[in-house]
Design a protein around this motif. Structure first.
Motif, PDB file in Angstrom:
ATOM      1  N   PHE A   1      -0.597  15.669  -9.106  1.00 15.91           N
ATOM      2  CA  PHE A   1      -1.943  15.247  -8.707  1.00 15.91           C
ATOM      3  C   PHE A   1      -2.586  16.361  -7.882  1.00 15.91           C
ATOM      4  N   THR A   2      -3.908  16.492  -7.998  1.00 21.70           N
ATOM      5  CA  THR A   2      -4.656  17.459  -7.201  1.00 21.70           C
ATOM      6  C   THR A   2      -5.893  16.774  -6.627  1.00 21.70           C
ATOM      7  N   ILE A   3      -6.041  16.869  -5.319  1.00 17.45           N
ATOM      8  CA  ILE A   3      -7.205  16.299  -4.658  1.00 17.45           C
ATOM      9  C   ILE A   3      -8.200  17.411  -4.363  1.00 17.45           C
ATOM     10  N   SER A   4      -9.482  17.095  -4.472  1.00 16.68           N
ATOM     11  CA  SER A   4     -10.537  18.067  -4.158  1.00 16.68           C
ATOM     12  C   SER A   4     -11.764  17.305  -3.691  1.00 16.68           C
ATOM     13  N   ARG A   5     -12.716  18.038  -3.169  1.00 18.59           N
ATOM     14  CA  ARG A   5     -13.941  17.399  -2.725  1.00 18.59           C
ATOM     15  C   ARG A   5     -15.126  18.323  -2.904  1.00 18.59           C
TER      16      ARG A   5
ATOM     17  N   LEU B   1       0.836  -1.199   0.000  1.00 20.40           N
ATOM     18  CA  LEU B   1       0.000   0.000   0.000  1.00 20.40           C
ATOM     19  C   LEU B   1       0.874   1.254   0.000  1.00 20.40           C
ATOM     20  N   ASP B   2       0.422   2.241  -0.749  1.00 17.46           N
ATOM     21  CA  ASP B   2       1.193   3.468  -0.944  1.00 17.46           C
ATOM     22  C   ASP B   2       0.231   4.648  -0.841  1.00 17.46           C
ATOM     23  N   TRP B   3       0.336   5.411   0.249  1.00 16.47           N
ATOM     24  CA  TRP B   3      -0.547   6.560   0.428  1.00 16.47           C
ATOM     25  C   TRP B   3      -0.218   7.629  -0.622  1.00 16.47           C
ATOM     26  N   VAL B   4      -1.270   8.228  -1.183  1.00 15.25           N
ATOM     27  CA  VAL B   4      -1.104   9.206  -2.263  1.00 15.25           C
ATOM     28  C   VAL B   4      -1.443  10.618  -1.819  1.00 15.25           C
ATOM     29  N   SER B   5      -2.636  10.779  -1.232  1.00 11.31           N
ATOM     30  CA  SER B   5      -3.104  12.126  -0.937  1.00 11.31           C
ATOM     31  C   SER B   5      -4.232  12.075   0.081  1.00 11.31           C
ATOM     32  N   SER B   6      -4.461  13.221   0.720  1.00 12.54           N
ATOM     33  CA  SER B   6      -5.487  13.327   1.744  1.00 12.54           C
ATOM     34  C   SER B   6      -6.130  14.696   1.674  1.00 12.54           C
ATOM     35  N   ILE B   7      -7.430  14.757   1.947  1.00  8.63           N
ATOM     36  CA  ILE B   7      -8.124  16.039   2.020  1.00  8.63           C
ATOM     37  C   ILE B   7      -8.980  16.056   3.272  1.00  8.63           C
ATOM     38  N   SER B   8      -8.889  17.132   4.025  1.00 12.14           N
ATOM     39  CA  SER B   8      -9.616  17.235   5.282  1.00 12.14           C
ATOM     40  C   SER B   8     -11.124  17.345   5.045  1.00 12.14           C
ATOM     41  N   ALA B   9     -11.877  17.252   6.134  1.00 13.12           N
ATOM     42  CA  ALA B   9     -13.335  17.216   6.052  1.00 13.12           C
ATOM     43  C   ALA B   9     -13.920  18.427   5.329  1.00 13.12           C
ATOM     44  N   THR B  10     -13.350  19.592   5.595  1.00 12.01           N
ATOM     45  CA  THR B  10     -13.863  20.812   4.963  1.00 12.01           C
ATOM     46  C   THR B  10     -13.164  21.113   3.640  1.00 12.01           C
ATOM     47  N   GLY B  11     -12.107  20.387   3.370  1.00 12.53           N
ATOM     48  CA  GLY B  11     -11.336  20.648   2.156  1.00 12.53           C
ATOM     49  C   GLY B  11     -10.260  21.693   2.327  1.00 12.53           C
ATOM     50  N   SER B  12     -10.104  22.187   3.536  1.00 15.10           N
ATOM     51  CA  SER B  12      -9.156  23.281   3.754  1.00 15.10           C
ATOM     52  C   SER B  12      -7.703  22.816   3.846  1.00 15.10           C
ATOM     53  N   HIS B  13      -7.510  21.537   4.140  1.00 18.24           N
ATOM     54  CA  HIS B  13      -6.144  21.012   4.231  1.00 18.24           C
ATOM     55  C   HIS B  13      -5.989  19.821   3.303  1.00 18.24           C
TER      56      HIS B  13
END
Lengths: 107, 119
Positions: free
Chosen positions: B68-72, B45-57
């Motif tokens: 790569f860009t993460i969004s929600r 397993l290789d962690w890629v990215s994370s986004i906080s609950a509000t998307g602020s972090h």
């Protein structure tokens, strides 16, 4: 980056016996460690968090211990469904990192 | 039922782009950090990215930072991973995974979507 090292890579165990898996962090991570189980063709499943707290629905034969850099996952009285790959993961600091895994196979 | 469902994987040439989606159901999506974790064929397993609950972090692995860009979108219970400048080594099964509220373990995983980067 915190490097997580798991040993052994493969563990051969007979059903009913216990298995002890090790995980070492390259620096202290307090108790910020999780364990996962992954079976072939399946997604990982959270087993433990906080190094020693079982996740919801995880049987009591799974136990975790350790802190700082050294951690252990013990599976007592292995059942057929426990043969799988186990990963440790630190969440003390970014980036999150996983160990390389320990495969528990039937002896 | 608590569930995550990924989509958007496929075959792409090196240098190409792809957008992965992860749709959640059965829980209060806006309370949880969501991660992308990948697994190359036969690998760990290789962690890629994370986004906080509000998307602020947001956070990224060094291997994907700048590509790569993460969004929600909490109104749509969805997380996205925009992947560009793809490399052969990005070939993997990509899982989205929910963090526990206290961010101390990934307790819900999707089935994954496969990304293959090949000429």
């Amino acid at each position: 980056e915190i490097v997580m090292t798991q040993s052994p890579a493969t563990l051969s165990v007979s059903p009913g016996e216990s298995a002890t898996l090790s995980c070492r962090a390259s620096q202290s991570i307090s108790s910020h460690l999780a364990w996962y189980q992954q079976k072939p063709g399946q997604s990982p499943r959270l087993l433990m968090y906080g190094a020693s707290t079982r996740a919801t629905g995880i049987p009591a034969r799974f136990s975790g211990s350790g802190s700082g850099p050294e951690f252990t996952l013990t599976i007592s009285s292995l059942q057929s469904e426990d043969f799988a790959i186990y990963y440790c993961q630190q969440y003390d600091s970014w980036p999150l990192t996983f160990g390389g895994g320990t495969k528990v196979e039937i002896k | 039922e608590v569930q995550l469902l990924e989509s958007g994987g496929g075959l792409v040439k090196p240098g190409g782009s792809l957008r992965l989606s992860c749709v959640a159901s059965g829980f209060t999506f806006s309370r949880h950090t969501i991660n992308w974790v990948r697994q190359a064929p036969g690998q760990g397993l290789d962690w890629v990215s994370s986004i906080s609950a509000t998307g602020s972090h947001v956070n990224y692995a060094d291997s994907v930072k700048g590509r790569f860009t993460i969004s929600r979108n909490n109104a749509e219970n969805s997380v996205y991973l925009e992947m560009s400048s793809l490399r052969v080594e990005d070939t993997a099964l990509y899982f989205c995974a929910r963090d526990r509220i206290r961010e101390d373990g990934l307790d819900v995983w999707g089935q994954g979507t496969t990304v293959t980067v090949s000429s």
